[in-house]
Design a protein around this motif. Structure first.
Motif, mmCIF file in Angstrom:
data_model
loop_
_atom_site.group_PDB
_atom_site.id
_atom_site.type_symbol
_atom_site.label_atom_id
_atom_site.label_comp_id
_atom_site.label_asym_id
_atom_site.label_seq_id
_atom_site.Cartn_x
_atom_site.Cartn_y
_atom_site.Cartn_z
ATOM 1 N N ALA A 8 0.997 -1.125 -0.118
ATOM 2 C CA ALA A 8 0.431 0.127 0.430
ATOM 3 C C ALA A 8 0.762 1.134 0.240
ATOM 4 N N LEU A 9 1.679 1.344 0.405
ATOM 5 C CA LEU A 9 2.953 2.530 1.048
ATOM 6 C C LEU A 9 3.830 2.288 -0.075
ATOM 7 N N ASN A 10 4.359 1.870 -1.096
ATOM 8 C CA ASN A 10 5.126 1.465 -2.001
ATOM 9 C C ASN A 10 4.588 1.901 -3.090
ATOM 10 N N GLN A 11 3.099 1.391 -3.287
ATOM 11 C CA GLN A 11 2.675 1.838 -4.856
ATOM 12 C C GLN A 11 1.577 3.198 -4.828
ATOM 13 N N ALA A 12 1.201 3.949 -3.367
ATOM 14 C CA ALA A 12 0.957 4.715 -3.139
ATOM 15 C C ALA A 12 1.795 5.538 -3.603
ATOM 16 N N ILE A 13 3.496 5.746 -2.917
ATOM 17 C CA ILE A 13 4.193 6.866 -3.236
ATOM 18 C C ILE A 13 4.666 6.311 -4.982
ATOM 19 N N LEU A 16 1.926 8.818 -6.925
ATOM 20 C CA LEU A 16 1.811 10.078 -6.343
ATOM 21 C C LEU A 16 3.192 10.815 -7.727
ATOM 22 N N SER A 17 3.634 9.991 -7.715
ATOM 23 C CA SER A 17 5.024 10.218 -8.329
ATOM 24 C C SER A 17 4.416 10.576 -9.241
ATOM 25 N N LEU A 18 4.000 9.663 -10.200
ATOM 26 C CA LEU A 18 3.441 9.333 -11.719
ATOM 27 C C LEU A 18 2.516 10.830 -11.353
ATOM 28 N N HIS A 20 1.370 13.200 -9.610
ATOM 29 C CA HIS A 20 1.953 14.915 -9.681
ATOM 30 C C HIS A 20 2.644 15.606 -10.439
ATOM 31 N N ARG A 21 3.815 14.466 -10.409
ATOM 32 C CA ARG A 21 4.542 14.190 -12.239
ATOM 33 C C ARG A 21 3.481 15.237 -13.893
ATOM 34 N N ALA A 22 2.663 14.139 -13.346
ATOM 35 C CA ALA A 22 1.764 14.428 -14.551
ATOM 36 C C ALA A 22 0.996 15.271 -14.522
ATOM 37 N N ARG A 23 0.389 16.288 -13.525
ATOM 38 C CA ARG A 23 -0.442 17.423 -13.076
ATOM 39 C C ARG A 23 0.391 18.398 -13.093
ATOM 40 N N ALA A 24 2.244 18.550 -12.317
ATOM 41 C CA ALA A 24 2.789 19.228 -12.498
ATOM 42 C C ALA A 24 2.923 19.576 -13.966
ATOM 43 N N ALA A 25 3.113 19.006 -14.971
ATOM 44 C CA ALA A 25 3.842 19.334 -16.430
ATOM 45 C C ALA A 25 2.229 19.753 -17.571
ATOM 46 N N ALA A 26 1.646 19.262 -17.057
ATOM 47 C CA ALA A 26 0.194 20.415 -17.662
ATOM 48 C C ALA A 26 -0.007 21.164 -17.111
ATOM 49 N N LEU A 27 0.698 21.478 -15.976
ATOM 50 C CA LEU A 27 0.012 22.909 -15.300
ATOM 51 C C LEU A 27 1.640 23.844 -15.853
ATOM 52 N N LEU B 16 11.132 12.155 -3.548
ATOM 53 C CA LEU B 16 10.855 11.222 -2.551
ATOM 54 C C LEU B 16 10.598 10.630 -4.090
ATOM 55 N N SER B 17 9.714 11.104 -5.018
ATOM 56 C CA SER B 17 10.159 10.229 -5.813
ATOM 57 C C SER B 17 11.177 9.375 -7.077
ATOM 58 N N LEU B 18 11.946 10.761 -7.200
ATOM 59 C CA LEU B 18 13.383 10.353 -7.615
ATOM 60 C C LEU B 18 14.292 9.569 -6.838
ATOM 61 N N ARG B 19 14.249 9.660 -5.816
ATOM 62 C CA ARG B 19 14.867 8.708 -4.844
ATOM 63 C C ARG B 19 14.280 7.195 -4.060
ATOM 64 N N HIS B 20 12.830 7.018 -3.884
ATOM 65 C CA HIS B 20 11.781 6.323 -3.847
ATOM 66 C C HIS B 20 12.615 5.455 -4.979
ATOM 67 N N ARG B 21 12.567 5.716 -6.111
ATOM 68 C CA ARG B 21 12.482 4.552 -7.116
ATOM 69 C C ARG B 21 13.559 4.543 -7.179
ATOM 70 N N ALA B 22 15.048 5.630 -6.995
ATOM 71 C CA ALA B 22 16.279 5.009 -7.369
ATOM 72 C C ALA B 22 16.198 3.701 -6.061
ATOM 73 N N ARG B 23 15.978 3.992 -5.211
ATOM 74 C CA ARG B 23 15.722 3.265 -4.054
ATOM 75 C C ARG B 23 15.532 0.968 -4.240
#
Lengths: 153, 153
Positions: A8-13, A16-18, A20-27, B16-23
């Motif tokens: 649950a934790l790893n998947q949420a992270i 969130l990466s995907l 949040h980045r996608a939303r940032a890209a759109a903005l 967190l995205s970068l580091r968690h993925r790298a780990r």
DNA sequence: TAGCATTAGTTATCCGGATAACTATTATGC
DNA sequence: GCATAATAGTTATCCGGATAACTAATGCTA
């Protein structure tokens, strides 16, 4: 920790990466920026002119990434790169007027992004969140570098 | 939210995205896996054979990404892809014995990763964290899809 | 049944970020 | 002064993931 919780934790992270980045890209797209570039501009705005090695450290990404980021921002006219006077290896990166103007816009939508990201969370959680996330970053970052390998790797 | 707080949050998420993925990459490398692939294998282990459209939905990534992921895992022998009997467009993806064996190992280091990620946080925070993160995901995900564009985009 | 919209999947191409290998400069030690 | 180590940066190449454009199969509707 059992697998259900861990997943649950790893998947949420990961999600969130995907997202949040996608939303940032759109903005950022209307400004002609790709995600990642805003971090470089904001860092320059915060700290002033820096050499790439310092940028690499501040942004937490590797020197080749900084090379490409700064070169693309230079090509877009938002950044200027000049040889460092004291060290002929280094190149100083600084904001142009265009870059400075962009920073104002970035700050606005950065606030908008953060606001919508934490929508619905209690104020206390929102206040604690950056610290919590930085703890997570420190945890996975530290293990990746320190050589006291905990057996699994 | 003022810019300082917003930046602290956005930057923490980015790092967190970068580091968690790298780990994750470092932990998965000995298994011959790249980050992202473990999610597909875990999903198949959880749900059983699925067609790619279902995988795309479950993993939260786009169909072309699923095509590549599943093809590489097929090439590595961890997954089998067969035409769906009921729908000639679809292809069913399922774990091979090799893939099933790998899932056990993935689960182990997935737990190790989650454990080290939350080191030093109070138990209550750890318990709440997945829910908080899913809220964040829902917030940025929802805005990206719903057409009630809040003016900034 | 014929036509059209929808859906599943693939291909090609773009992006950021990583590592490895390399050049050029600076610093250090003899 | 000279050789060697360390540092700044670049190039080439890899990866995952995204979008756009396309094919092929299915479903729906007239």
């Amino acid at each position: 920790m059992d697998f259900e919780q861990a997943d649950a934790l790893n998947q949420a992270i990961r999600l969130l990466s995907l997202r949040h980045r996608a939303r940032a890209a759109a903005l950022l797209a209307p400004l002609g920026l790709h995600p990642g570039q805003e971090a470089l501009l904001l860092e320059l705005a915060r700290t002033g002119p820096m050499i790439q090695a310092e940028l690499s450290e501040a942004l937490g990404c590797e020197p080749p990434s900084v090379t490409l980021m700064s070169r693309k921002l230079e090509a877009a006219g938002h950044v200027r790169r000049t040889p460092a006077p004291s060290d002929r290896r280094a190149s100083v990166v600084e904001l142009t007027d265009s870059g400075k103007a962009l920073v104002g816009q970035i700050k606005q939508l950065w606030c908008a992004l953060a606001d919508e990201t934490v929508t619905g969370l209690p104020a206390q959680t929102v206040a604690e969140l950056p610290g919590i996330l930085r703890t997570l970053v420190g945890n996975v970052d530290g293990r990746a570098r320190r050589p006291h390998g905990s057996g699994v790797a």
